[in-house]
Scaffold this motif. Structure first.
Motif, PDB file in Angstrom:
ATOM      1  N   GLU A 131     -46.073 -29.584 -74.354  1.00  0.00           N
ATOM      2  CA  GLU A 131     -45.484 -30.780 -74.956  1.00  0.00           C
ATOM      3  C   GLU A 131     -43.967 -30.810 -74.801  1.00  0.00           C
ATOM      4  O   GLU A 131     -43.366 -31.876 -74.732  1.00  0.00           O
ATOM      5  N   VAL A 132     -43.341 -29.644 -74.750  1.00  0.00           N
ATOM      6  CA  VAL A 132     -41.878 -29.609 -74.613  1.00  0.00           C
ATOM      7  C   VAL A 132     -41.446 -30.248 -73.309  1.00  0.00           C
ATOM      8  O   VAL A 132     -40.588 -31.136 -73.278  1.00  0.00           O
ATOM      9  N   ILE A 136     -39.496 -33.895 -72.829  1.00  0.00           N
ATOM     10  CA  ILE A 136     -38.214 -34.026 -72.137  1.00  0.00           C
ATOM     11  C   ILE A 136     -38.252 -35.175 -71.132  1.00  0.00           C
ATOM     12  O   ILE A 136     -37.278 -35.917 -70.974  1.00  0.00           O
ATOM     13  N   CYS A 137     -39.389 -35.312 -70.451  1.00  0.00           N
ATOM     14  CA  CYS A 137     -39.508 -36.305 -69.376  1.00  0.00           C
ATOM     15  C   CYS A 137     -40.230 -37.580 -69.816  1.00  0.00           C
ATOM     16  O   CYS A 137     -40.541 -38.425 -68.972  1.00  0.00           O
ATOM     17  N   TYR A 145     -42.571 -39.429 -76.557  1.00  0.00           N
ATOM     18  CA  TYR A 145     -41.169 -39.818 -76.691  1.00  0.00           C
ATOM     19  C   TYR A 145     -40.674 -39.518 -78.101  1.00  0.00           C
ATOM     20  O   TYR A 145     -41.310 -39.891 -79.079  1.00  0.00           O
ATOM     21  N   GLY A 146     -39.558 -38.766 -78.209  1.00  0.00           N
ATOM     22  CA  GLY A 146     -39.040 -38.402 -79.523  1.00  0.00           C
ATOM     23  C   GLY A 146     -37.562 -38.091 -79.479  1.00  0.00           C
ATOM     24  O   GLY A 146     -36.857 -38.411 -78.506  1.00  0.00           O
ATOM     25  N   VAL A 152     -31.972 -35.359 -74.531  1.00  0.00           N
ATOM     26  CA  VAL A 152     -31.888 -34.881 -73.154  1.00  0.00           C
ATOM     27  C   VAL A 152     -31.566 -36.035 -72.207  1.00  0.00           C
ATOM     28  O   VAL A 152     -30.690 -35.925 -71.339  1.00  0.00           O
ATOM     29  N   GLN A 153     -32.248 -37.155 -72.373  1.00  0.00           N
ATOM     30  CA  GLN A 153     -32.045 -38.267 -71.451  1.00  0.00           C
ATOM     31  C   GLN A 153     -30.728 -38.997 -71.690  1.00  0.00           C
ATOM     32  O   GLN A 153     -30.266 -39.749 -70.825  1.00  0.00           O
ATOM     33  N   TRP A 154     -30.112 -38.788 -72.824  1.00  0.00           N
ATOM     34  CA  TRP A 154     -28.761 -39.289 -73.061  1.00  0.00           C
ATOM     35  C   TRP A 154     -27.771 -38.544 -72.163  1.00  0.00           C
ATOM     36  O   TRP A 154     -26.832 -39.122 -71.629  1.00  0.00           O
ATOM     37  N   HIS A 155     -28.015 -37.247 -71.994  1.00  0.00           N
ATOM     38  CA  HIS A 155     -27.108 -36.405 -71.216  1.00  0.00           C
ATOM     39  C   HIS A 155     -27.513 -36.247 -69.755  1.00  0.00           C
ATOM     40  O   HIS A 155     -26.675 -35.901 -68.917  1.00  0.00           O
ATOM     41  N   ALA A 156     -28.788 -36.451 -69.431  1.00  0.00           N
ATOM     42  CA  ALA A 156     -29.261 -36.136 -68.081  1.00  0.00           C
ATOM     43  C   ALA A 156     -30.478 -36.974 -67.722  1.00  0.00           C
ATOM     44  O   ALA A 156     -31.122 -37.586 -68.586  1.00  0.00           O
ATOM     45  N   GLU A 157     -30.787 -36.979 -66.434  1.00  0.00           N
ATOM     46  CA  GLU A 157     -32.013 -37.599 -65.933  1.00  0.00           C
ATOM     47  C   GLU A 157     -32.992 -36.478 -65.600  1.00  0.00           C
ATOM     48  O   GLU A 157     -32.767 -35.728 -64.644  1.00  0.00           O
ATOM     49  N   PRO A 158     -34.076 -36.335 -66.369  1.00  0.00           N
ATOM     50  CA  PRO A 158     -34.993 -35.207 -66.176  1.00  0.00           C
ATOM     51  C   PRO A 158     -36.033 -35.471 -65.100  1.00  0.00           C
ATOM     52  O   PRO A 158     -36.425 -36.611 -64.853  1.00  0.00           O
ATOM     53  N   GLU A 159     -36.476 -34.388 -64.480  1.00  0.00           N
ATOM     54  CA  GLU A 159     -37.494 -34.459 -63.441  1.00  0.00           C
ATOM     55  C   GLU A 159     -38.463 -33.293 -63.638  1.00  0.00           C
ATOM     56  O   GLU A 159     -38.071 -32.131 -63.558  1.00  0.00           O
TER      57      GLU A 159
END
Length: 221
Positions: A131-132, A136-137, A145-146, A152-159
């Motif tokens: 779930e972690v 994140i993604c 979504y939480g 994380v998505q405020w600071h970066a674009e996760p993949e």
């Protein structure tokens, strides 16, 4: 695949966290301009001294990465190099480590392996741990979504990249790992006047999902 995913090359300075016996460290050293590897376990000092003896571009730091001044470390150890993170994150410290990397404001990408247990309570444990990476993604409007997603998505674009099974490690752990790459944003996705207040509101909004938004904010802000 993990060290290739980090994007390390001769122009890169890699901050590695959790080198273990140095297998990943050695591969990173073959690609990167410099590697600074942070290990909490002092018992690994003689092991790493032996396995990394021929890696002249590797510097070992023994201690807690959360106690380090990351911008200062990058400025001193990686002058002229593109700084990135390559880290093995135990599940129980994923959030504070990601927070440290992303708020440091000095890394281009953060590539992390999030470990998740595959033990006796396999079904339940895997779902909790996986779930972690999924959070994140996660996309807006989904169950995953939480607050962690927003941060994380405020600071970066996760993949979300791939899983790494236990047999890829020596000795094989009782865990499976998930690799996630975060492309750190050069600018925030939207402009806000008070970022601290923003995340106070976000945490309050997601803290009690069964409440209405107004009641959750009333209790948490």
């Amino acid at each position: 695949r993990y060290y290739n995913a980090s994007g390390a090359d001769e122009h890169t300075g890699v901050l590695e966290v959790g080198p273990g016996i140095g297998c990943l460290t050695e591969q990173l050293a073959q690609r990167a301009g410099k590697v600074v590897s942070v290990e909490l376990d002092e018992r690994l000092r003689p092991v790493l001294a032996e396995t990394l003896a021929g890696c002249e571009n590797v510097e070992l730091v023994f201690g807690d990465v959360l106690a380090l001044d990351l911008p200062q470390l990058v400025a001193e150890r990686f002058p002229g190099l593109r700084p990135v993170v390559c880290a093995n994150l135990p599940y129980n410290v994923t959030s504070p480590l990601l927070t440290a990397f992303l708020t440091a404001g000095c890394f281009d990408t953060v590539t992390v392996m999030i470990q998740r247990e595959v033990a006796r309570r396999r079904q339940l444990t895997v779902l909790i741990q996986k779930e972690v990476a999924l959070r994140i993604c996660a996309k807006p409007g989904t169950a995953d979504y939480g607050a962690l997603t927003v941060f994380v998505q405020w600071h970066a674009e996760p993949e979300l990249l791939f899983d790494v099974p236990p047999h890829c490690f020596v000795p094989a752990p009782k865990v499976t790992s998930t690799v996630v790459r975060l492309h750190v944003r050069k600018a925030r996705p939207v402009a806000v006047q008070d970022e601290k207040l923003l995340f106070t509101v976000v945490r309050a909004a997601f803290n009690q999902r069964r409440k209405t938004l107004i009641n959750a904010l009333s209790a948490g802000v």
